[in-house]
Design a protein around this motif. Structure first.
Motif, short mmCIF file in Angstrom:
data_model
loop_
_atom_site.label_atom_id
_atom_site.label_comp_id
_atom_site.label_asym_id
_atom_site.label_seq_id
_atom_site.Cartn_x
_atom_site.Cartn_y
_atom_site.Cartn_z
N LEU A 162 0.85 -1.18 0.00
CA LEU A 162 0.00 0.00 0.00
C LEU A 162 0.89 1.24 0.00
O LEU A 162 1.90 1.28 0.71
N VAL A 163 0.54 2.24 -0.77
CA VAL A 163 1.34 3.46 -0.87
C VAL A 163 1.29 4.24 0.44
O VAL A 163 2.30 4.73 0.92
N SER A 164 0.12 4.32 1.04
CA SER A 164 -0.05 5.10 2.27
C SER A 164 -0.22 4.17 3.47
O SER A 164 -0.98 3.21 3.41
N PRO A 165 0.45 4.46 4.58
CA PRO A 165 0.28 3.65 5.79
C PRO A 165 -0.93 4.06 6.63
O PRO A 165 -1.18 3.49 7.68
N GLU A 166 -1.70 5.04 6.18
CA GLU A 166 -2.83 5.55 6.96
C GLU A 166 -4.04 4.63 6.87
O GLU A 166 -4.36 4.11 5.80
N TYR A 167 -4.71 4.45 8.01
CA TYR A 167 -5.90 3.61 8.08
C TYR A 167 -7.06 4.38 8.70
O TYR A 167 -6.86 5.36 9.40
N ILE A 168 -8.26 3.87 8.45
CA ILE A 168 -9.47 4.40 9.07
C ILE A 168 -10.03 3.28 9.94
O ILE A 168 -10.12 2.14 9.51
N LYS A 169 -10.40 3.61 11.16
CA LYS A 169 -11.00 2.64 12.06
C LYS A 169 -12.51 2.70 11.90
O LYS A 169 -13.11 3.77 12.04
N VAL A 170 -13.14 1.56 11.55
CA VAL A 170 -14.59 1.52 11.34
C VAL A 170 -15.19 0.41 12.20
O VAL A 170 -14.52 -0.58 12.51
N PRO A 171 -16.45 0.56 12.58
CA PRO A 171 -17.11 -0.49 13.36
C PRO A 171 -17.21 -1.78 12.57
O PRO A 171 -17.42 -1.77 11.36
N ASP A 172 -17.05 -2.90 13.24
CA ASP A 172 -17.16 -4.21 12.61
C ASP A 172 -18.14 -5.03 13.42
O ASP A 172 -17.82 -5.52 14.50
#
Length: 88
Positions: free
Chosen positions: A19-29
């Motif tokens: 992945l180019v960017s190491p940024e993530y979004i935290k979403v409900p699972d």
């Protein structure tokens, strides 16, 4: 790579595709959870951006009619190699 008539013979999703960017979004699972949607204790991370970078071109070869394609990891063969389709 197709435009350059190159075949990456060792393409592995967790090693040679990044992945180019190491940024993530935290979403409900809530999948598999009997908890209420208001309970935020179950979450997953998804990439903020889906852009990828292919690396490790050490086993890359040119597409040639007389080419003998040796792929060291059978489970990660490219669709072109598996289907025998090479740049018409």
């Amino acid at each position: 790579m197709h435009d350059l008539r190159l075949i990456h013979t060792d393409l592995k999703p967790q090693e040679n595709i990044l992945l180019v960017s190491p940024e993530y979004i935290k979403v409900p699972d809530y999948k598999g959870s009997s908890r209420s949607p208001k309970d935020s204790s179950y979450s997953k991370r998804i990439p903020r951006c889906s852009a990828i970078k292919v690396i490790d071109f050490g086993c890359t070869t040119y597409d040639r009619p007389d080419q003998n394609y040796i792929v060291s990891t059978r489970h990660y063969r490219e669709p072109e190699v598996i289907l025998g389709y090479f740049f018409v």
